[in-house]
Design a protein around this motif. Sequence first.
Motif, short mmCIF file in Angstrom:
data_model
loop_
_atom_site.label_atom_id
_atom_site.label_comp_id
_atom_site.label_asym_id
_atom_site.label_seq_id
_atom_site.Cartn_x
_atom_site.Cartn_y
_atom_site.Cartn_z
N ASP A 173 0.77 -1.24 0.00
CA ASP A 173 0.00 0.00 0.00
C ASP A 173 0.81 1.30 0.00
O ASP A 173 0.66 2.08 -0.92
N PRO A 174 1.63 1.60 0.97
CA PRO A 174 2.16 2.97 1.00
C PRO A 174 3.45 3.20 0.23
O PRO A 174 3.92 4.33 0.15
N PHE A 175 4.04 2.18 -0.35
CA PHE A 175 5.44 2.31 -0.77
C PHE A 175 5.68 3.15 -2.01
O PHE A 175 6.63 3.93 -2.05
N TRP A 176 4.85 3.02 -3.04
CA TRP A 176 5.07 3.89 -4.20
C TRP A 176 4.93 5.35 -3.79
O TRP A 176 5.73 6.21 -4.20
N MET A 177 3.93 5.65 -2.97
CA MET A 177 3.71 7.03 -2.53
C MET A 177 4.91 7.54 -1.72
O MET A 177 5.41 8.64 -1.96
N ILE A 178 5.37 6.76 -0.77
CA ILE A 178 6.47 7.20 0.09
C ILE A 178 7.76 7.38 -0.71
O ILE A 178 8.45 8.39 -0.56
N LEU A 179 8.07 6.41 -1.57
CA LEU A 179 9.29 6.53 -2.38
C LEU A 179 9.24 7.78 -3.26
O LEU A 179 10.20 8.55 -3.32
N MET A 180 8.11 7.99 -3.93
CA MET A 180 7.99 9.16 -4.82
C MET A 180 8.04 10.46 -4.03
O MET A 180 8.73 11.41 -4.42
N ARG A 190 9.45 11.10 -1.13
CA ARG A 190 10.81 11.35 -0.65
C ARG A 190 11.77 11.72 -1.77
O ARG A 190 12.68 12.52 -1.59
N ARG A 191 11.56 11.16 -2.94
CA ARG A 191 12.44 11.47 -4.08
C ARG A 191 12.14 12.85 -4.66
O ARG A 191 13.06 13.55 -5.08
N LEU A 192 10.87 13.25 -4.68
CA LEU A 192 10.53 14.56 -5.24
C LEU A 192 10.87 15.69 -4.27
O LEU A 192 11.22 16.79 -4.69
N GLY A 193 10.70 15.45 -2.98
CA GLY A 193 11.00 16.47 -1.98
C GLY A 193 9.78 17.23 -1.52
O GLY A 193 8.65 16.97 -1.95
N PRO A 194 10.00 18.20 -0.63
CA PRO A 194 8.89 18.88 0.06
C PRO A 194 8.07 19.84 -0.79
O PRO A 194 7.04 20.31 -0.34
N ASP A 195 8.47 20.10 -2.00
CA ASP A 195 7.71 21.01 -2.86
C ASP A 195 6.57 20.33 -3.60
O ASP A 195 5.89 20.96 -4.40
N TYR A 196 6.35 19.04 -3.32
CA TYR A 196 5.34 18.28 -4.05
C TYR A 196 4.36 17.60 -3.12
O TYR A 196 4.73 17.18 -2.03
N LEU A 197 3.11 17.49 -3.59
CA LEU A 197 2.08 16.68 -2.92
C LEU A 197 2.03 15.35 -3.64
O LEU A 197 2.02 15.32 -4.88
N VAL A 198 2.01 14.27 -2.89
CA VAL A 198 1.90 12.94 -3.49
C VAL A 198 0.87 12.17 -2.69
O VAL A 198 0.97 12.07 -1.46
N TRP A 199 -0.12 11.63 -3.38
CA TRP A 199 -1.19 10.85 -2.75
C TRP A 199 -1.47 9.61 -3.58
O TRP A 199 -1.29 9.61 -4.79
N ASP A 200 -1.96 8.57 -2.92
CA ASP A 200 -2.49 7.42 -3.65
C ASP A 200 -3.85 7.84 -4.19
O ASP A 200 -4.71 8.34 -3.45
N GLN A 201 -4.06 7.65 -5.48
CA GLN A 201 -5.31 8.02 -6.13
C GLN A 201 -6.21 6.80 -6.32
O GLN A 201 -7.40 6.87 -6.14
N LYS A 255 -0.87 0.73 -8.45
CA LYS A 255 -1.27 1.91 -7.66
C LYS A 255 -1.13 3.13 -8.56
O LYS A 255 -0.14 3.27 -9.27
N GLN A 256 -2.11 4.00 -8.50
CA GLN A 256 -2.04 5.25 -9.24
C GLN A 256 -1.72 6.37 -8.26
O GLN A 256 -2.42 6.54 -7.26
#
Length: 154
Positions: free
Chosen positions: A60-67, A69-80, A139-140
């Motif tokens: 469940d959370p891994f694609w979101m967490i990896l992305m 952390r890689r993009l950094g704090p300027d981005y919002l990342v959510w499981d869609q 996961k999207q």
Amino acid sequence: MKASRLRRVFSFWPPFLFAGIRVTQISDDFRYARVELRMRWYNRNYVGTHFGGSLFSMTDPFWMILMLRRLGPDYLVWDQAGEIQFLKPGKGTVVAEFRLDDAVVDEVRGAAAGGEKVLRWFEVDVRNAEGEVVARVRKQLYVRRKRDRPAGPA
């Protein structure tokens, strides 16, 4: 939070702890994660194979967490969205390995550069000890660059 600490936190996170899910590795650069699910009496379904909810939860959370952390704090990342395809009965210890390539991160960063949302699918196979695919999980992710916030009162 460092990857090593996050891995330890997952060891005590109730949804993983009580499902028998164990995060065995998260690379320091957040390019890779490995998760395993061992067969236990409490995570078997009616017919003696891995409960499908546990197979999905372990990914469940891994694609979101990896992305994130890689993009950094300027981005919002959510499981869609998410979906799972059960391909073979899951027995014994099963493993999911996540690899997030630089090219994919750069592609998403570029697509979100103007502030628009980006929807991108990621896939991971859950494999048994023989390397056979037990389930395929998609996961999207929703990714968007954070909007500039107006300065508040000083």
